[in-house]
Design a protein around this motif. Sequence first.
Motif, PDB file in Angstrom:
ATOM      1  N   MET A   1       0.844  -1.198   0.000  1.00 33.33           N
ATOM      2  CA  MET A   1       0.000   0.000   0.000  1.00 33.33           C
ATOM      3  C   MET A   1       0.874   1.240   0.000  1.00 33.33           C
ATOM      4  N   ARG A   2       0.324   2.301  -0.581  1.00 38.21           N
ATOM      5  CA  ARG A   2       1.119   3.502  -0.791  1.00 38.21           C
ATOM      6  C   ARG A   2       1.602   4.110   0.533  1.00 38.21           C
ATOM      7  N   ASP A   3       0.696   4.236   1.505  1.00 36.30           N
ATOM      8  CA  ASP A   3       1.037   4.858   2.775  1.00 36.30           C
ATOM      9  C   ASP A   3       2.105   4.065   3.519  1.00 36.30           C
ATOM     10  N   ARG A   4       1.968   2.724   3.458  1.00 36.86           N
ATOM     11  CA  ARG A   4       2.885   1.885   4.225  1.00 36.86           C
ATOM     12  C   ARG A   4       4.318   2.094   3.742  1.00 36.86           C
ATOM     13  N   THR A   5       4.496   2.195   2.422  1.00 37.49           N
ATOM     14  CA  THR A   5       5.842   2.425   1.878  1.00 37.49           C
ATOM     15  C   THR A   5       6.415   3.726   2.440  1.00 37.49           C
ATOM     16  N   GLY A   6       5.620   4.776   2.439  1.00 36.46           N
ATOM     17  CA  GLY A   6       6.076   6.064   2.954  1.00 36.46           C
ATOM     18  C   GLY A   6       6.450   5.989   4.417  1.00 36.46           C
ATOM     19  N   ILE A   7       5.611   5.302   5.191  1.00 32.27           N
ATOM     20  CA  ILE A   7       5.868   5.213   6.632  1.00 32.27           C
ATOM     21  C   ILE A   7       7.165   4.459   6.885  1.00 32.27           C
ATOM     22  N   ILE A   8       7.370   3.355   6.141  1.00 32.38           N
ATOM     23  CA  ILE A   8       8.589   2.563   6.351  1.00 32.38           C
ATOM     24  C   ILE A   8       9.811   3.379   5.936  1.00 32.38           C
ATOM     25  N   LEU A   9       9.695   4.120   4.841  1.00 30.57           N
ATOM     26  CA  LEU A   9      10.816   4.982   4.419  1.00 30.57           C
ATOM     27  C   LEU A   9      11.129   6.027   5.483  1.00 30.57           C
ATOM     28  N   GLY A  10      10.086   6.642   6.046  1.00 31.93           N
ATOM     29  CA  GLY A  10      10.284   7.650   7.083  1.00 31.93           C
ATOM     30  C   GLY A  10      10.949   7.061   8.312  1.00 31.93           C
TER      31      GLY A  10
ATOM     32  N   ALA B   1      10.211   0.696  16.155  1.00 33.30           N
ATOM     33  CA  ALA B   1       9.936   0.188  14.809  1.00 33.30           C
ATOM     34  C   ALA B   1       8.690  -0.700  14.839  1.00 33.30           C
ATOM     35  N   ALA B   2       8.571  -1.561  15.868  1.00 29.45           N
ATOM     36  CA  ALA B   2       7.417  -2.459  15.944  1.00 29.45           C
ATOM     37  C   ALA B   2       6.129  -1.661  16.067  1.00 29.45           C
ATOM     38  N   ARG B   3       6.163  -0.620  16.901  1.00 26.08           N
ATOM     39  CA  ARG B   3       4.970   0.207  17.081  1.00 26.08           C
ATOM     40  C   ARG B   3       4.563   0.883  15.781  1.00 26.08           C
ATOM     41  N   VAL B   4       5.562   1.498  15.132  1.00 30.72           N
ATOM     42  CA  VAL B   4       5.259   2.255  13.917  1.00 30.72           C
ATOM     43  C   VAL B   4       4.761   1.310  12.822  1.00 30.72           C
ATOM     44  N   LEU B   5       5.370   0.120  12.730  1.00 27.34           N
ATOM     45  CA  LEU B   5       4.915  -0.828  11.705  1.00 27.34           C
ATOM     46  C   LEU B   5       3.500  -1.303  12.018  1.00 27.34           C
ATOM     47  N   ARG B   6       3.204  -1.451  13.317  1.00 23.34           N
ATOM     48  CA  ARG B   6       1.841  -1.851  13.682  1.00 23.34           C
ATOM     49  C   ARG B   6       0.844  -0.758  13.263  1.00 23.34           C
ATOM     50  N   TRP B   7       1.229   0.486  13.488  1.00 17.92           N
ATOM     51  CA  TRP B   7       0.360   1.594  13.070  1.00 17.92           C
ATOM     52  C   TRP B   7       0.237   1.635  11.548  1.00 17.92           C
ATOM     53  N   ALA B   8       1.367   1.326  10.857  1.00 21.96           N
ATOM     54  CA  ALA B   8       1.360   1.393   9.394  1.00 21.96           C
ATOM     55  C   ALA B   8       0.391   0.371   8.807  1.00 21.96           C
ATOM     56  N   ASN B   9       0.102  -0.702   9.553  1.00 23.52           N
ATOM     57  CA  ASN B   9      -0.791  -1.739   9.052  1.00 23.52           C
ATOM     58  C   ASN B   9      -2.249  -1.479   9.387  1.00 23.52           C
ATOM     59  N   VAL B  10      -2.530  -0.392  10.076  1.00 25.95           N
ATOM     60  CA  VAL B  10      -3.923  -0.082  10.383  1.00 25.95           C
ATOM     61  C   VAL B  10      -4.546   0.566   9.139  1.00 25.95           C
ATOM     62  N   PRO B  11      -5.628  -0.008   8.628  1.00 26.41           N
ATOM     63  CA  PRO B  11      -6.225   0.590   7.437  1.00 26.41           C
ATOM     64  C   PRO B  11      -6.908   1.912   7.746  1.00 26.41           C
ATOM     65  N   VAL B  12      -6.766   2.862   6.852  1.00 26.69           N
ATOM     66  CA  VAL B  12      -7.451   4.154   6.996  1.00 26.69           C
ATOM     67  C   VAL B  12      -8.256   4.367   5.710  1.00 26.69           C
TER      68      VAL B  12
ATOM     69  N   GLY C   1       4.049   9.310  16.754  1.00 22.83           N
ATOM     70  CA  GLY C   1       2.598   9.354  16.597  1.00 22.83           C
ATOM     71  C   GLY C   1       2.101  10.615  15.934  1.00 22.83           C
ATOM     72  N   VAL C   2       2.778  11.740  16.187  1.00 18.05           N
ATOM     73  CA  VAL C   2       2.296  12.996  15.614  1.00 18.05           C
ATOM     74  C   VAL C   2       2.371  12.956  14.085  1.00 18.05           C
ATOM     75  N   PHE C   3       3.341  12.179  13.570  1.00 18.73           N
ATOM     76  CA  PHE C   3       3.443  12.066  12.109  1.00 18.73           C
ATOM     77  C   PHE C   3       2.312  11.212  11.538  1.00 18.73           C
ATOM     78  N   LEU C   4       1.804  10.295  12.355  1.00 14.90           N
ATOM     79  CA  LEU C   4       0.846   9.319  11.837  1.00 14.90           C
ATOM     80  C   LEU C   4      -0.568   9.574  12.334  1.00 14.90           C
ATOM     81  N   SER C   5      -0.886  10.788  12.773  1.00 17.28           N
ATOM     82  CA  SER C   5      -2.242  11.063  13.226  1.00 17.28           C
ATOM     83  C   SER C   5      -3.157  11.263  12.025  1.00 17.28           C
ATOM     84  N   PRO C   6      -4.119  10.351  11.820  1.00 17.82           N
ATOM     85  CA  PRO C   6      -4.987  10.518  10.655  1.00 17.82           C
ATOM     86  C   PRO C   6      -5.873  11.758  10.737  1.00 17.82           C
ATOM     87  N   THR C   7      -6.066  12.303  11.930  1.00 16.50           N
ATOM     88  CA  THR C   7      -6.883  13.520  12.011  1.00 16.50           C
ATOM     89  C   THR C   7      -6.081  14.756  11.604  1.00 16.50           C
TER      90      THR C   7
END
Lengths: 126, 329
Positions: free
Chosen positions: A1-10, B46-57, B277-283
């Motif tokens: 997914m597009r977002d996931r790639t960006g997040i991993i890069l960041g 890294a584990a936390r951020v990857l877990r967040w990255a897998n949450v669908p929005v 988290g501030v980078f990944l806040s969907p709001t």
Amino acid sequence: MRDRTGIILGLGAFLLILAYPVWQALGSTADPARPALQRSVDPSGCVEDTTYMVARHQDLLNTWRTDVVRDGRRFYPATSGKEYEMSLTGTCMGCHTDSQAFCERCHAYADVTITCWSCHVAPEGL
Amino acid sequence: MTMLIAVGLVTALFLVGMLGAAAGLQWVFGVALPYLAVGMFVIGLAARVLRWANVPVPFRIPTTCGQQRSLAWIRPQRLENPPDTPSVIGRMALEILGFRSLLRNTKTVMIDGRRLTYATDLALWAGAIVMHWAMLIALIRHLRLMTNPVPGFVTLVERFDGFFEVGMPVIYLTSVAFLGALAYLLYRRLAIPEVRYISLVGDYFPLFLLLAIGGSGFWLRHVTTTDIASVKALVLGLTHFAPTVPASISPLFFGHLFLVSVLLAYFPFSKLLHMPGVFLSPTRNLANTTRISRHVNPWDYPVKVHTYAEYEDELRDKMIGAGLPVEKD
């Protein structure tokens, strides 16, 4: 997914920046060990013992400055019981005659600027 | 009570580090635990951020507080209601670098003891921004003990930070700002009853931990100095993966280092995760395109629908026969 790639890069970029001291160490040829003290005379003649002087010389010099300049006291009673004249040029530099060899190497290593020589004349080598 | 638990914990941890090193465990507190703490920080984060990255929005859920882009003659508020990616980048940059949403903090005041009003309260914003930027600058300054040779920008930051050349060694502006801001944030947490009511150990602990780290660092630089060159040799040993423990380092330093290790290890399990988290806040990080484009939830259950067009196709003859209007003849 597009977002996931960006997040991993960041995340990767952040960890790379965080590891800066490590990859600088990998590419650096500078010796990581502390520079050895270079002394011209026997340290037993010093005002205090080596351990104290290495850690606290700046405090000592600062106290000396205050004592001499502001309070007019000129003699320092050392822990050993002996008295020394509180004078950078007269006492310290009587033995430590080369600032480049004695002062500069550790100060460059720890990135501490020496402010002594903005008033005092540096011993040779500066 | 929660505050006292946090104070007790931080004090105990500092004493563990200091007395442990004084008892000859320098290798544990100077090498093993710092490595472990950095490992926990990196893997945990890294584990936390990857877990967040897998949450669908699937949908756009930004909090908006301004005019959406609509007709050409209505001025849009691009930062408050970002319609596209550049606006989102602007909004996020101001949020991350300037803590913009804290500017909306309000306080309740009674005027003449009768009239209730809400007023802007910038104290929280000021305390937070001073604390965070001072911490970043203090971290950059610490690079002088982690790099050899020291890069120019570190020395430059040190120069500016010690611009007033007060004291010997020079007192850094950010040391004072950091401790002052932390003290204010603690005062605020205690002085405002609503904030004190919702404060948990997890809120007090990082505050006291940072206060203790800043305080012990200040003490080590200005009150009981230690052999800084040996400290650097210890740290460079860690970055070169060839650890050495010089003998002449004061136990106070190990107390300081142990608290930093605790902070790093605690980070991925705490409120401090607001850093990634501030980078990944969907709001915050989504453009408000709910009307500009259609967003279909990818895992919607495939509902069987019967459209009006199909219904009319089926019953057209009967509808015409009954005199009902039809869309297609």
